[in-house]
Design a protein around this motif. Structure first.
Motif, PDB file in Angstrom:
ATOM      1  N   GLY A 111       0.811  -1.217   0.000  1.00 25.70           N
ATOM      2  CA  GLY A 111       0.000   0.000   0.000  1.00 25.70           C
ATOM      3  C   GLY A 111       0.845   1.268   0.000  1.00 25.70           C
ATOM      4  N   LEU A 112       1.996   1.207   0.648  1.00 24.28           N
ATOM      5  CA  LEU A 112       2.895   2.369   0.705  1.00 24.28           C
ATOM      6  C   LEU A 112       3.826   2.437  -0.506  1.00 24.28           C
ATOM      7  CD1 LEU A 112       3.849   2.236   4.488  1.00 24.28           C
ATOM      8  CD2 LEU A 112       2.388   3.938   3.351  1.00 24.28           C
ATOM      9  N   GLY A 113       3.712   1.467  -1.399  1.00 29.65           N
ATOM     10  CA  GLY A 113       4.550   1.473  -2.594  1.00 29.65           C
ATOM     11  C   GLY A 113       5.973   0.989  -2.349  1.00 29.65           C
ATOM     12  N   ILE A 114       6.198   0.296  -1.243  1.00 24.97           N
ATOM     13  CA  ILE A 114       7.538  -0.199  -0.917  1.00 24.97           C
ATOM     14  C   ILE A 114       7.782  -1.571  -1.529  1.00 24.97           C
ATOM     15  CG2 ILE A 114       9.060  -0.880   0.976  1.00 24.97           C
ATOM     16  CD1 ILE A 114       7.507   1.179   2.713  1.00 24.97           C
ATOM     17  N   PHE A 115       6.772  -2.445  -1.475  1.00 23.50           N
ATOM     18  CA  PHE A 115       6.906  -3.814  -1.978  1.00 23.50           C
ATOM     19  C   PHE A 115       6.203  -3.939  -3.322  1.00 23.50           C
ATOM     20  CE2 PHE A 115       6.649  -5.249   2.721  1.00 23.50           C
ATOM     21  CZ  PHE A 115       7.971  -4.909   2.922  1.00 23.50           C
ATOM     22  N   PHE A 116       6.845  -4.676  -4.219  1.00 24.39           N
ATOM     23  CA  PHE A 116       6.277  -4.954  -5.524  1.00 24.39           C
ATOM     24  C   PHE A 116       6.457  -6.428  -5.844  1.00 24.39           C
ATOM     25  CE2 PHE A 116       7.622  -0.537  -5.623  1.00 24.39           C
ATOM     26  CZ  PHE A 116       6.468   0.091  -6.062  1.00 24.39           C
ATOM     27  N   ARG A 117       5.554  -6.963  -6.623  1.00 21.62           N
ATOM     28  CA  ARG A 117       5.646  -8.364  -7.051  1.00 21.62           C
ATOM     29  C   ARG A 117       6.704  -8.475  -8.129  1.00 21.62           C
ATOM     30  NH1 ARG A 117       2.426 -10.902 -11.325  1.00 21.62           N
ATOM     31  NH2 ARG A 117       1.447  -8.878 -11.428  1.00 21.62           N
ATOM     32  N   GLY A 118       7.623  -9.400  -7.943  1.00 24.03           N
ATOM     33  CA  GLY A 118       8.638  -9.654  -8.959  1.00 24.03           C
ATOM     34  C   GLY A 118       8.082 -10.540 -10.056  1.00 24.03           C
ATOM     35  N   GLU A 119       8.534 -10.337 -11.243  1.00 25.35           N
ATOM     36  CA  GLU A 119       8.101 -11.148 -12.383  1.00 25.35           C
ATOM     37  C   GLU A 119       9.157 -12.207 -12.661  1.00 25.35           C
ATOM     38  OE1 GLU A 119       5.278 -11.082 -14.136  1.00 25.35           O
ATOM     39  OE2 GLU A 119       4.498  -9.502 -12.869  1.00 25.35           O
ATOM     40  N   THR A 120       8.753 -13.462 -12.651  1.00 18.97           N
ATOM     41  CA  THR A 120       9.647 -14.555 -12.990  1.00 18.97           C
ATOM     42  C   THR A 120       8.834 -15.709 -13.557  1.00 18.97           C
ATOM     43  OG1 THR A 120      11.252 -16.149 -12.115  1.00 18.97           O
ATOM     44  CG2 THR A 120       9.581 -15.371 -10.600  1.00 18.97           C
ATOM     45  N   SER A 121       9.470 -16.508 -14.369  1.00 18.40           N
ATOM     46  CA  SER A 121       8.768 -17.640 -14.973  1.00 18.40           C
ATOM     47  C   SER A 121       8.615 -18.801 -13.989  1.00 18.40           C
ATOM     48  CB  SER A 121       9.538 -18.112 -16.210  1.00 18.40           C
ATOM     49  OG  SER A 121      10.833 -18.562 -15.841  1.00 18.40           O
ATOM     50  N   PHE A 122       9.223 -18.702 -12.823  1.00 19.83           N
ATOM     51  CA  PHE A 122       9.148 -19.773 -11.827  1.00 19.83           C
ATOM     52  C   PHE A 122       7.901 -19.682 -10.946  1.00 19.83           C
ATOM     53  CE2 PHE A 122      13.757 -19.147 -12.502  1.00 19.83           C
ATOM     54  CZ  PHE A 122      14.018 -20.355 -13.110  1.00 19.83           C
ATOM     55  N   MET A 123       7.179 -18.570 -11.012  1.00 21.06           N
ATOM     56  CA  MET A 123       6.002 -18.359 -10.168  1.00 21.06           C
ATOM     57  C   MET A 123       4.728 -18.630 -10.956  1.00 21.06           C
ATOM     58  SD  MET A 123       7.398 -15.054  -8.071  1.00 21.06           S
ATOM     59  CE  MET A 123       5.921 -14.813  -7.128  1.00 21.06           C
ATOM     60  N   THR A 124       3.659 -18.940 -10.223  1.00 19.72           N
ATOM     61  CA  THR A 124       2.395 -19.298 -10.860  1.00 19.72           C
ATOM     62  C   THR A 124       1.699 -18.111 -11.520  1.00 19.72           C
ATOM     63  OG1 THR A 124       1.125 -18.934  -8.838  1.00 19.72           O
ATOM     64  CG2 THR A 124       1.973 -21.167  -9.226  1.00 19.72           C
ATOM     65  N   GLY A 125       1.910 -16.929 -11.009  1.00 20.28           N
ATOM     66  CA  GLY A 125       1.214 -15.752 -11.513  1.00 20.28           C
ATOM     67  C   GLY A 125      -0.131 -15.531 -10.837  1.00 20.28           C
ATOM     68  N   ILE A 126      -0.492 -16.411  -9.903  1.00 19.05           N
ATOM     69  CA  ILE A 126      -1.754 -16.276  -9.160  1.00 19.05           C
ATOM     70  C   ILE A 126      -1.549 -15.268  -8.040  1.00 19.05           C
ATOM     71  CG2 ILE A 126      -3.436 -17.477  -7.713  1.00 19.05           C
ATOM     72  CD1 ILE A 126      -2.620 -20.074  -9.214  1.00 19.05           C
ATOM     73  N   LEU A 127      -2.446 -14.291  -7.972  1.00 21.09           N
ATOM     74  CA  LEU A 127      -2.359 -13.256  -6.940  1.00 21.09           C
ATOM     75  C   LEU A 127      -3.475 -13.447  -5.923  1.00 21.09           C
ATOM     76  CD1 LEU A 127      -1.645 -10.084  -9.098  1.00 21.09           C
ATOM     77  CD2 LEU A 127      -0.011 -11.555  -7.924  1.00 21.09           C
ATOM     78  N   ILE A 128      -3.147 -13.268  -4.646  1.00 14.84           N
ATOM     79  CA  ILE A 128      -4.170 -13.317  -3.593  1.00 14.84           C
ATOM     80  C   ILE A 128      -4.542 -11.909  -3.156  1.00 14.84           C
ATOM     81  CG2 ILE A 128      -3.636 -15.624  -2.796  1.00 14.84           C
ATOM     82  CD1 ILE A 128      -1.977 -14.421  -0.558  1.00 14.84           C
ATOM     83  N   GLY A 129      -3.883 -10.935  -3.726  1.00 15.32           N
ATOM     84  CA  GLY A 129      -4.143  -9.524  -3.482  1.00 15.32           C
ATOM     85  C   GLY A 129      -3.316  -8.718  -4.464  1.00 15.32           C
ATOM     86  N   ALA A 130      -3.505  -7.428  -4.458  1.00 17.00           N
ATOM     87  CA  ALA A 130      -2.733  -6.569  -5.348  1.00 17.00           C
ATOM     88  C   ALA A 130      -1.247  -6.713  -5.025  1.00 17.00           C
ATOM     89  CB  ALA A 130      -3.168  -5.121  -5.184  1.00 17.00           C
ATOM     90  N   GLU A 131      -0.450  -7.102  -6.029  1.00 17.95           N
ATOM     91  CA  GLU A 131       0.993  -7.271  -5.868  1.00 17.95           C
ATOM     92  C   GLU A 131       1.378  -8.353  -4.854  1.00 17.95           C
ATOM     93  OE1 GLU A 131       3.398  -5.673  -7.719  1.00 17.95           O
ATOM     94  OE2 GLU A 131       1.792  -4.714  -8.831  1.00 17.95           O
ATOM     95  N   LEU A 132       0.435  -9.228  -4.480  1.00 11.15           N
ATOM     96  CA  LEU A 132       0.697 -10.257  -3.461  1.00 11.15           C
ATOM     97  C   LEU A 132       0.494 -11.644  -4.079  1.00 11.15           C
ATOM     98  CD1 LEU A 132       1.391 -10.574  -0.438  1.00 11.15           C
ATOM     99  CD2 LEU A 132      -1.045 -10.630   0.017  1.00 11.15           C
ATOM    100  N   PRO A 133       1.597 -12.293  -4.480  1.00 14.14           N
ATOM    101  CA  PRO A 133       1.477 -13.602  -5.135  1.00 14.14           C
ATOM    102  C   PRO A 133       1.123 -14.715  -4.150  1.00 14.14           C
ATOM    103  CG  PRO A 133       3.784 -12.986  -4.923  1.00 14.14           C
ATOM    104  CD  PRO A 133       2.970 -11.824  -4.423  1.00 14.14           C
ATOM    105  N   LEU A 134       0.515 -15.750  -4.661  1.00 15.76           N
ATOM    106  CA  LEU A 134       0.155 -16.920  -3.869  1.00 15.76           C
ATOM    107  C   LEU A 134       1.360 -17.486  -3.127  1.00 15.76           C
ATOM    108  CD1 LEU A 134      -1.803 -19.273  -3.129  1.00 15.76           C
ATOM    109  CD2 LEU A 134      -1.065 -20.372  -5.259  1.00 15.76           C
ATOM    110  N   GLU A 135       2.495 -17.497  -3.785  1.00 17.25           N
ATOM    111  CA  GLU A 135       3.710 -18.059  -3.190  1.00 17.25           C
ATOM    112  C   GLU A 135       4.116 -17.347  -1.898  1.00 17.25           C
ATOM    113  OE1 GLU A 135       3.762 -19.008  -7.535  1.00 17.25           O
ATOM    114  OE2 GLU A 135       3.385 -17.209  -6.368  1.00 17.25           O
ATOM    115  N   GLU A 136       3.752 -16.098  -1.763  1.00 11.49           N
ATOM    116  CA  GLU A 136       4.111 -15.340  -0.560  1.00 11.49           C
ATOM    117  C   GLU A 136       3.498 -15.964   0.692  1.00 11.49           C
ATOM    118  OE1 GLU A 136       6.028 -12.053   1.444  1.00 11.49           O
ATOM    119  OE2 GLU A 136       6.329 -13.111  -0.429  1.00 11.49           O
ATOM    120  N   LEU A 137       2.282 -16.440   0.579  1.00  9.23           N
ATOM    121  CA  LEU A 137       1.618 -17.090   1.715  1.00  9.23           C
ATOM    122  C   LEU A 137       2.400 -18.329   2.149  1.00  9.23           C
ATOM    123  CD1 LEU A 137      -0.819 -17.303   3.629  1.00  9.23           C
ATOM    124  CD2 LEU A 137      -1.969 -18.600   1.834  1.00  9.23           C
ATOM    125  N   PHE A 138       2.844 -19.126   1.201  1.00 14.66           N
ATOM    126  CA  PHE A 138       3.616 -20.325   1.527  1.00 14.66           C
ATOM    127  C   PHE A 138       5.015 -19.972   2.025  1.00 14.66           C
ATOM    128  CE2 PHE A 138       0.259 -21.899  -1.150  1.00 14.66           C
ATOM    129  CZ  PHE A 138      -0.107 -23.063  -0.500  1.00 14.66           C
TER     130      PHE A 138
END
Length: 110
Positions: free
Chosen positions: A54-81
Motif C-alpha cells: 500500500g505504501l509502494g515499498i513492496f512490488f511483485r517480482g516477475e519470474t517464470s518460476f512463479m504461478t502468476g496467481i495473486l491473492i491480493g494486489a501485488e501479493l502472489p500466492l507463493e508469498e503465503l507459503f
C-alpha cells in the motif's frame, strides 16, 4: 515451469514437518500452541506485506518460476507459503536451540 517456486516451498515445508516430527520441535510438541503461533506469525507478516504494498515499498517480482496467481494486489500466492515456511522454520530453530541448550546444561551439571 510456472509452478517451480511453489513446489520448492512445498518441499521445504515438508522438510520442516519431517524435522518437527523427528525431534518433536513445534507441532509435534504442543500442536494447539504451535497452530496459534504459526497463524499469528503468518498474519503479522501478511499485514506487513499489505502495508508495504500500500505504501509502494513492496512490488511483485516477475519470474517464470512463479504461478502468476495473486491473492491480493501485488501479493502472489507463493508469498503465503513463503511466510508459512519462514515462521515454521523460525519456530523449529528456536525450539531446537532450546532443547540443545537444555541438553548441554544437563550434561554440564552431571
Amino acid at each position: 515451469m510456472g509452478i517451480l517456486y511453489l513446489l520448492a516451498l512445498l518441499v521445504s515445508l515438508g522438510g520442516m514437518v519431517v524435522l518437527d516430527r523427528r525431534f518433536g520441535l513445534f507441532f509435534f510438541d504442543r500442536p494447539r500452541r504451535a497452530a496459534i503461533v504459526l497463524v499469528v506469525g503468518v498474519v503479522f507478516f501478511l499485514v506487513w506485506d499489505v502495508l508495504g504494498i500500500g505504501l509502494g515499498i513492496f512490488f511483485r517480482g516477475e519470474t517464470s518460476f512463479m504461478t502468476g496467481i495473486l491473492i491480493g494486489a501485488e501479493l502472489p500466492l507463493e508469498e503465503l507459503f513463503f511466510l508459512t515456511l519462514l515462521c515454521y522454520l523460525t519456530m523449529n530453530v528456536f525450539r531446537g536451540a532450546q532443547l540443545l541448550v537444555g541438553r548441554l546444561r544437563r550434561e554440564d551439571a552431571a
